[in-house]
Design a protein around this motif. Structure first.
Motif, PDB file in Angstrom:
ATOM      1  N   ALA A 306       0.669  -1.405   0.286  1.00 58.69           N
ATOM      2  CA  ALA A 306      -0.207   0.618  -0.037  1.00 58.69           C
ATOM      3  C   ALA A 306       1.419   1.411  -0.004  1.00 58.69           C
ATOM      4  CB  ALA A 306      -1.021  -0.143   1.277  1.00 58.69           C
ATOM      5  N   ILE A 331      -6.023  -0.525   7.355  1.00 64.14           N
ATOM      6  CA  ILE A 331      -4.485  -1.022   6.556  1.00 64.14           C
ATOM      7  C   ILE A 331      -4.236  -2.128   7.787  1.00 64.14           C
ATOM      8  CG2 ILE A 331      -3.036  -0.646   5.554  1.00 64.14           C
ATOM      9  CD1 ILE A 331      -4.467  -0.198   3.623  1.00 64.14           C
ATOM     10  N   VAL A 341       2.320   3.456   4.856  1.00 66.05           N
ATOM     11  CA  VAL A 341       0.851   3.530   4.909  1.00 66.05           C
ATOM     12  C   VAL A 341       0.535   5.514   4.912  1.00 66.05           C
ATOM     13  CG1 VAL A 341      -1.442   3.140   5.072  1.00 66.05           C
ATOM     14  CG2 VAL A 341       0.279   0.740   4.980  1.00 66.05           C
TER      15      VAL A 341
END
Ligand code: GDP
Ligand code: MN
Length: 399
Positions: A306, A331, A341
């Motif tokens: 990600a 996430i 992220v």
């Protein structure tokens, strides 16, 4: 992945399944040539013009028509090619806007010379996950109203379960042919047809084959007149030839764009956009949104990496849906750390104009640091550690 009828027929032929032959036409200039080619192959006078779109029920919507001579053929083909075809299965049904017909299949009339002498049979093969088996569903009542047959006279729809280890056994082929009321040449033809069809199904990693109608002709041949074929996407890597048959123009444009960026995205009807890593977590997130009274707008798995570029792409895709009123980013930092992220989210949010509230929930490696980055970014992004908190924050944001 779904195939067009003409592509499905090509696949079936490779396994020795007899089909109604035809020629595909994309361009009106090629209509005459296609007609001649078919005449040379089949020696029949009548032809059937069939719209090639990824939806069934074409006959009901005027997308399958019989022409008795070349003039009729040209008129019908010119009408169908390029039309917006509405069928009960196109988006919005018969009241929707329909689907653009970009290709037609010009096929031999296999019902000639005596329409009444034919029998339309229904055959499909699919996977039965409860029984851990493949199942062949079949009926003597094939044709355009199989749904009504299944509803009103379910006893006319038979099922034959096939153990995937043993394969389709000879006695099962005979049982199917017998239950279809066939005898003599047609009986033998059906045992061969069903055997080859089953082989085609397993060899191509299909999840659905639907042959409706499968025809017993007046001279007792068994042919696939129509076919709907769905191939398991996860097996396409080992079927390069089938993968090349993909027609992206028939698929949802946003889903295609997502796929091209390595994201798995499925559009839904709610108003909460979801950006999640991992399919299981995505499902759990959607459940949680629902539990707190919301409706997810999509399923979106950004996968293991990600990073900022992916997160940005995911934002763009989610925001294409006008119904989205809030975005929940959930996430789990396993291999990818939460601080990375978080940086990705901040960077992406800086690059695109996001007008809806965003709630970010980061959990796992460096979760606290990730939250700090979001909180200090100055962006109008709310962060949460627990999924319950996040789901509640989404509901508050929507108020
Ligand atoms: P669908 O309506 O999308 O399922 O398209 P099909 O390919 O199943 O065609 C619909 C109907 O058109 C069939 O059920 C047949 O009744 C008719 N049809 C298809 N091919 C022929 C053909 O070769 N000759 C004749 N006379 N009718 C056909
Ligand atoms: Mn059909």
């Amino acid at each position: 992945m779904n195939l067009h009828e003409y592509q499905g027929k090509e696949l079936l032929k490779q396994y020795g399944v007899d089909v109604q032959e035809g020629v595909v036409v994309e361009n009106k200039d090629k209509l005459g040539e296609a007609y001649q080619k078919l005449k040379d192959q089949t020696k029949t006078d009548f032809v059937v013009v069939k719209a090639q779109i990824h939806a069934g029920g074409r006959g009901k919507g005027g997308g399958v028509k019989l022409a008795k001579n070349k003039e009729e053929y040209l008129e019908i083909s010119n009408d169908i090619l390029g039309m917006m075809l509405k069928t009960p299965q196109t988006p919005g049904g018969m009241d929707g806007e329909g689907k653009l017909v970009q290709k037609i299949l010009v096929a031999e009339d296999v019902y000639a010379p005596d329409f009444e002498a034919n029998d339309e049979i229904y055959i499909s093969i699919l996977t039965d996950r409860e029984k851990n088996a493949n199942v062949i569903v079949y009926s003597t009542e094939g044709g355009m109203d199989i749904e009504a047959v299944a509803e009103e006279t379910p006893e006319k729809v038979h099922k034959e379960f096939v153990d995937p280890e043993l394969g389709l056994l000879p006695f099962q082929k005979r049982k199917i042919a017998f239950n279809l009321g066939l005898s003599g040449k047609a009986f033998k033809g059906m045992t061969k047809f069903i055997g080859n069809l089953y082989k085609a199904f397993t060899s191509s990693d299909a999840s659905l084959f639907e042959i409706n109608p499968c025809l017993r002709t007046g001279d007792d041949r068994i042919l696939a007149v129509d076919c709907k074929v769905t191939i398991d996407d996860n097996a396409l890597y080992r079927h390069k030839d089938i993968a090349e048959m993909r027609d992206e123009s028939e698929e949802d444009p946003t889903e295609v764009e997502a796929k091209n960026h390595g994201l798995s995205y499925v559009k839904l009807d709610g108003n909460v956009g979801c950006m999640v890593n991992g399919a299981g977590l995505a499902m759990a997130t959607m459940d949680m949104i629902k539990l707190y009274g919301g409706e997810p707008a999509n399923f979106l798995d950004v996968g293991g990496t990600a990073d900022a570029a992916r997160v940005e792409q995911a934002f763009r895709i989610i925001l294409k849906d006008e119904n989205v009123k809030a975005i929940l980013i959930n996430i789990f930092g396993g291999i990818v750390r939460c601080d990375r992220v978080a940086k990705g989210v901040v960077e992406a949010a800086g690059n695109i104009d996001i007008t809806v509230p965003i709630i970010v929930r980061l959990q796992g490696t460096n979760a606290e640091l990730g939250k700090k980055i979001i909180d200090e970014s100055g962006l109008k992004v709310e962060s949460a550690i627990l999924l319950e908190e996040a789901a509640e924050a989404v509901q508050n944001a929507l108020k």
